[in-house]
Motif scaffolding. Structure first.
Motif, PDB file in Angstrom:
ATOM      1  N   ASP A   1      30.705  26.499  34.791  1.00 39.41           N
ATOM      2  CA  ASP A   1      32.081  26.086  34.507  1.00 39.41           C
ATOM      3  C   ASP A   1      32.957  26.376  35.723  1.00 39.41           C
ATOM      4  O   ASP A   1      32.478  26.809  36.769  1.00 39.41           O
ATOM      5  CB  ASP A   1      32.631  26.812  33.273  1.00 39.41           C
ATOM      6  N   ARG A   2      34.252  26.140  35.566  1.00 42.91           N
ATOM      7  CA  ARG A   2      35.192  26.318  36.668  1.00 42.91           C
ATOM      8  C   ARG A   2      35.223  27.764  37.146  1.00 42.91           C
ATOM      9  O   ARG A   2      35.320  28.028  38.356  1.00 42.91           O
ATOM     10  CB  ARG A   2      36.590  25.883  36.225  1.00 42.91           C
ATOM     11  N   THR A   3      35.138  28.716  36.229  1.00 39.06           N
ATOM     12  CA  THR A   3      35.156  30.128  36.609  1.00 39.06           C
ATOM     13  C   THR A   3      33.965  30.484  37.486  1.00 39.06           C
ATOM     14  O   THR A   3      34.107  31.163  38.514  1.00 39.06           O
ATOM     15  CB  THR A   3      35.159  31.019  35.359  1.00 39.06           C
ATOM     16  N   GLN A   4      32.790  30.009  37.103  1.00 43.79           N
ATOM     17  CA  GLN A   4      31.598  30.282  37.902  1.00 43.79           C
ATOM     18  C   GLN A   4      31.650  29.547  39.241  1.00 43.79           C
ATOM     19  O   GLN A   4      31.156  30.059  40.250  1.00 43.79           O
ATOM     20  CB  GLN A   4      30.338  29.886  37.137  1.00 43.79           C
ATOM     21  N   PHE A   5      32.251  28.361  39.264  1.00 39.14           N
ATOM     22  CA  PHE A   5      32.414  27.636  40.532  1.00 39.14           C
ATOM     23  C   PHE A   5      33.284  28.442  41.496  1.00 39.14           C
ATOM     24  O   PHE A   5      32.959  28.592  42.672  1.00 39.14           O
ATOM     25  CB  PHE A   5      33.037  26.261  40.278  1.00 39.14           C
ATOM     26  N   ALA A   6      34.400  28.972  40.976  1.00 33.18           N
ATOM     27  CA  ALA A   6      35.292  29.775  41.823  1.00 33.18           C
ATOM     28  C   ALA A   6      34.583  31.033  42.309  1.00 33.18           C
ATOM     29  O   ALA A   6      34.728  31.430  43.477  1.00 33.18           O
ATOM     30  CB  ALA A   6      36.550  30.142  41.040  1.00 33.18           C
ATOM     31  N   GLU A   7      33.799  31.659  41.447  1.00 33.29           N
ATOM     32  CA  GLU A   7      33.063  32.869  41.808  1.00 33.29           C
ATOM     33  C   GLU A   7      32.005  32.583  42.876  1.00 33.29           C
ATOM     34  O   GLU A   7      31.696  33.434  43.707  1.00 33.29           O
ATOM     35  CB  GLU A   7      32.384  33.428  40.561  1.00 33.29           C
ATOM     36  N   SER A   8      31.470  31.340  42.868  1.00 28.15           N
ATOM     37  CA  SER A   8      30.396  30.962  43.790  1.00 28.15           C
ATOM     38  C   SER A   8      30.905  30.238  45.022  1.00 28.15           C
ATOM     39  O   SER A   8      30.099  29.844  45.881  1.00 28.15           O
ATOM     40  CB  SER A   8      29.389  30.066  43.054  1.00 28.15           C
ATOM     41  N   PHE A   9      32.209  30.052  45.133  1.00 31.33           N
ATOM     42  CA  PHE A   9      32.787  29.176  46.151  1.00 31.33           C
ATOM     43  C   PHE A   9      32.431  29.592  47.574  1.00 31.33           C
ATOM     44  O   PHE A   9      32.185  28.743  48.434  1.00 31.33           O
ATOM     45  CB  PHE A   9      34.311  29.126  45.993  1.00 31.33           C
ATOM     46  N   ALA A  10      32.374  30.891  47.848  1.00 31.77           N
ATOM     47  CA  ALA A  10      32.076  31.352  49.210  1.00 31.77           C
ATOM     48  C   ALA A  10      30.758  30.783  49.713  1.00 31.77           C
ATOM     49  O   ALA A  10      30.603  30.477  50.900  1.00 31.77           O
ATOM     50  CB  ALA A  10      32.049  32.871  49.256  1.00 31.77           C
ATOM     51  N   GLY A  11      29.798  30.624  48.816  1.00 35.70           N
ATOM     52  CA  GLY A  11      28.504  30.101  49.216  1.00 35.70           C
ATOM     53  C   GLY A  11      28.565  28.689  49.761  1.00 35.70           C
ATOM     54  O   GLY A  11      27.743  28.309  50.618  1.00 35.70           O
ATOM     55  N   TYR A  12      29.526  27.900  49.311  1.00 39.77           N
ATOM     56  CA  TYR A  12      29.631  26.503  49.744  1.00 39.77           C
ATOM     57  C   TYR A  12      30.231  26.375  51.141  1.00 39.77           C
ATOM     58  O   TYR A  12      30.272  25.291  51.705  1.00 39.77           O
ATOM     59  CB  TYR A  12      30.450  25.703  48.729  1.00 39.77           C
ATOM     60  N   THR A  13      30.684  27.488  51.700  1.00 42.63           N
ATOM     61  CA  THR A  13      31.251  27.474  53.058  1.00 42.63           C
ATOM     62  C   THR A  13      30.246  27.929  54.108  1.00 42.63           C
ATOM     63  O   THR A  13      30.472  27.743  55.299  1.00 42.63           O
ATOM     64  CB  THR A  13      32.475  28.408  53.151  1.00 42.63           C
ATOM     65  N   LEU A  14      29.153  28.540  53.673  1.00 41.79           N
ATOM     66  CA  LEU A  14      28.257  29.235  54.596  1.00 41.79           C
ATOM     67  C   LEU A  14      27.274  28.298  55.289  1.00 41.79           C
ATOM     68  O   LEU A  14      26.899  27.255  54.750  1.00 41.79           O
ATOM     69  CB  LEU A  14      27.500  30.338  53.851  1.00 41.79           C
TER      70      LEU A  14
ATOM     71  N   ARG B   1      28.424  35.835  45.137  1.00 40.28           N
ATOM     72  CA  ARG B   1      29.542  35.845  44.188  1.00 40.28           C
ATOM     73  C   ARG B   1      30.707  36.585  44.840  1.00 40.28           C
ATOM     74  O   ARG B   1      30.511  37.523  45.611  1.00 40.28           O
ATOM     75  CB  ARG B   1      29.140  36.525  42.871  1.00 40.28           C
ATOM     76  N   GLY B   2      31.896  36.136  44.557  1.00 34.96           N
ATOM     77  CA  GLY B   2      33.047  36.782  45.175  1.00 34.96           C
ATOM     78  C   GLY B   2      34.357  36.280  44.607  1.00 34.96           C
ATOM     79  O   GLY B   2      34.399  35.318  43.844  1.00 34.96           O
ATOM     80  N   ASP B   3      35.412  36.943  44.987  1.00 34.06           N
ATOM     81  CA  ASP B   3      36.764  36.594  44.584  1.00 34.06           C
ATOM     82  C   ASP B   3      37.558  36.359  45.857  1.00 34.06           C
ATOM     83  O   ASP B   3      37.955  37.311  46.536  1.00 34.06           O
ATOM     84  CB  ASP B   3      37.372  37.729  43.756  1.00 34.06           C
ATOM     85  N   GLY B   4      37.765  35.082  46.204  1.00 33.59           N
ATOM     86  CA  GLY B   4      38.437  34.737  47.448  1.00 33.59           C
ATOM     87  C   GLY B   4      39.832  35.311  47.556  1.00 33.59           C
ATOM     88  O   GLY B   4      40.237  35.776  48.627  1.00 33.59           O
ATOM     89  N   ARG B   5      40.574  35.291  46.459  1.00 34.91           N
ATOM     90  CA  ARG B   5      41.934  35.814  46.481  1.00 34.91           C
ATOM     91  C   ARG B   5      41.930  37.311  46.767  1.00 34.91           C
ATOM     92  O   ARG B   5      42.693  37.798  47.609  1.00 34.91           O
ATOM     93  CB  ARG B   5      42.620  35.531  45.140  1.00 34.91           C
ATOM     94  N   ARG B   6      41.057  38.058  46.085  1.00 32.43           N
ATOM     95  CA  ARG B   6      41.003  39.507  46.285  1.00 32.43           C
ATOM     96  C   ARG B   6      40.488  39.844  47.683  1.00 32.43           C
ATOM     97  O   ARG B   6      40.916  40.835  48.288  1.00 32.43           O
ATOM     98  CB  ARG B   6      40.105  40.151  45.228  1.00 32.43           C
ATOM     99  N   LEU B   7      39.566  39.024  48.194  1.00 27.53           N
ATOM    100  CA  LEU B   7      39.057  39.276  49.543  1.00 27.53           C
ATOM    101  C   LEU B   7      40.163  39.093  50.568  1.00 27.53           C
ATOM    102  O   LEU B   7      40.327  39.894  51.488  1.00 27.53           O
ATOM    103  CB  LEU B   7      37.890  38.337  49.842  1.00 27.53           C
ATOM    104  N   ARG B   8      40.943  38.028  50.410  1.00 33.90           N
ATOM    105  CA  ARG B   8      42.071  37.791  51.320  1.00 33.90           C
ATOM    106  C   ARG B   8      43.074  38.931  51.232  1.00 33.90           C
ATOM    107  O   ARG B   8      43.577  39.414  52.262  1.00 33.90           O
ATOM    108  CB  ARG B   8      42.737  36.461  50.976  1.00 33.90           C
ATOM    109  N   GLU B   9      43.355  39.375  50.029  1.00 32.57           N
ATOM    110  CA  GLU B   9      44.301  40.480  49.852  1.00 32.57           C
ATOM    111  C   GLU B   9      43.772  41.765  50.497  1.00 32.57           C
ATOM    112  O   GLU B   9      44.537  42.536  51.069  1.00 32.57           O
ATOM    113  CB  GLU B   9      44.559  40.704  48.359  1.00 32.57           C
TER     114      GLU B   9
END
Length: 319
Positions: free
Chosen positions: A148-161, A212-220
């Motif tokens: 779902d969207r939540t898992q997509f956001a959690e997995s988003f970092a992988g799509y940049t690597l 898995r990660g939280d982009g917003r928290r990582l940026r913060e």
């Protein structure tokens, strides 16, 4: 005596994947089309062949350097071939080297820390010619079936690597070399971005084998760490960014890179922007930018590192 970077080489797998292709490959949840490139600025990333391992990418990069006479090999990478033995052994075997070896691991700052260790060992007199190499194969840890969207956001970092290999030769030199280094960490933020599987916490559960990660928290977390470690490098050396031929900065997304560059007032003509065509190459990013940059022997370069965990680092060198 100083430790000088006398060689830099990279290996980029010829197979590439566009951000549009990444989005089409995701199964289950259908992401908004164009979202990966819009949020990150990444158009393409490199993907290793199925039979290529992290050690292969590192060895390919190292073969492009004159590594004869290396008396130490450091494999410095977020990726590894297997939990045991150290991947450095596998790289050394593929290169035909018989020197001592070990691994250094600190997420995207692995290569920067590997160079730091090489310098320290050269200054101590223990070694004189150190090969530091990386093989990043994060494509093996990307989640393609998304719930779902939540898992997509959690997995988003992988799509940049992006997969990549890099090698740096660090040699004892009586004249010029690395002249400043500083490192910092806020380890309370280690849970913000993880690849949990394969260790003692989750040794065999496939569910933990994806990024898995939280982009917003990582940026913060990086914003909380602040830019002072980079500003202090200039203050303590009396230099400005214009004194460097290349300023290499670890890059995960163009919007964040622009904010950091503006905050630090890095001139655009000194910054090497590798992200759009190569993606986030993890610890191979800084060597890649050195390889792409227009420096000559005697020029100064600056390496600015940002890594999960979280850690920051800066290294200034006269090439």
């Amino acid at each position: 005596m100083k430790a000088r970077i006398t060689g830099v080489a990279t290996y980029l797998p010829e197979r590439t994947l566009s951000s549009a292709e990444v989005e089409r490959r995701i199964e289950g949840y259908v992401p908004q089309r164009g979202i990966v490139e819009r949020l990150t600025g990444i158009r393409a990333r490199h993907v290793a062949h199925d039979d290529q391992q992290a050690s292969d990418l590192a060895a390919e990069a190292a073969r492009r350097l004159d590594h004869d006479g290396a008396d130490l090999l450091i494999f410095a990478s977020a990726s590894q071939d297997m939990v045991e033995p150290a991947t450095a052994h596998i790289v050394a075997a593929k290169l035909g080297l018989s020197c001592p070896v070990f691994d250094v691991k600190n997420a995207c700052n692995s290569m920067l820390n590997g160079i730091q260790v090489a310098e320290a060992l050269i200054l101590s007199g223990a070694h004189r010619r150190v090969l530091v190499c990386s093989g990043e194969v994060p494509s093996r840890a990307v989640r393609w079936r998304v719930r779902d969207r939540t898992q997509f956001a959690e997995s988003f970092a992988g799509y940049t690597l992006s997969d990549a290999g890099a090698a740096v030769l660090v040699t004892a030199d009586a004249g010029r070399g690395i002249f400043y280094r500083a490192f910092a960490a806020d380890s309370t933020a280690w849970e913000v971005g993880t690849l949990p599987g394969g260790g003692s916490a989750h040794p065999r559960d496939e569910e933990y084998s994806y990024f898995r990660g939280d982009g917003r928290r990582l940026r913060e977390a990086f914003e909380l760490a602040g830019p002072d470690i980079f500003r202090n490098a200039l203050k303590r050396t009396g230099l400005g960014w214009d004194d460097f031929a290349v300023v290499a900065v670890h890059q995960v997304a163009l919007p964040y890179l622009r904010v950091l560059a503006e905050t630090l007032e890095i001139p655009a003509d000194r910054l090497v922007v590798s992200l759009p065509e190569h993606g986030n190459c993890a610890s191979a990013t800084l060597p890649l930018q050195l390889a792409l940059g227009g420096w000559r022997p005697g020029d100064r370069v600056a390496l600015l590192g940002l890594g999960g965990g979280i850690s920051t680092g800066v290294l200034l060198a006269e090439m």
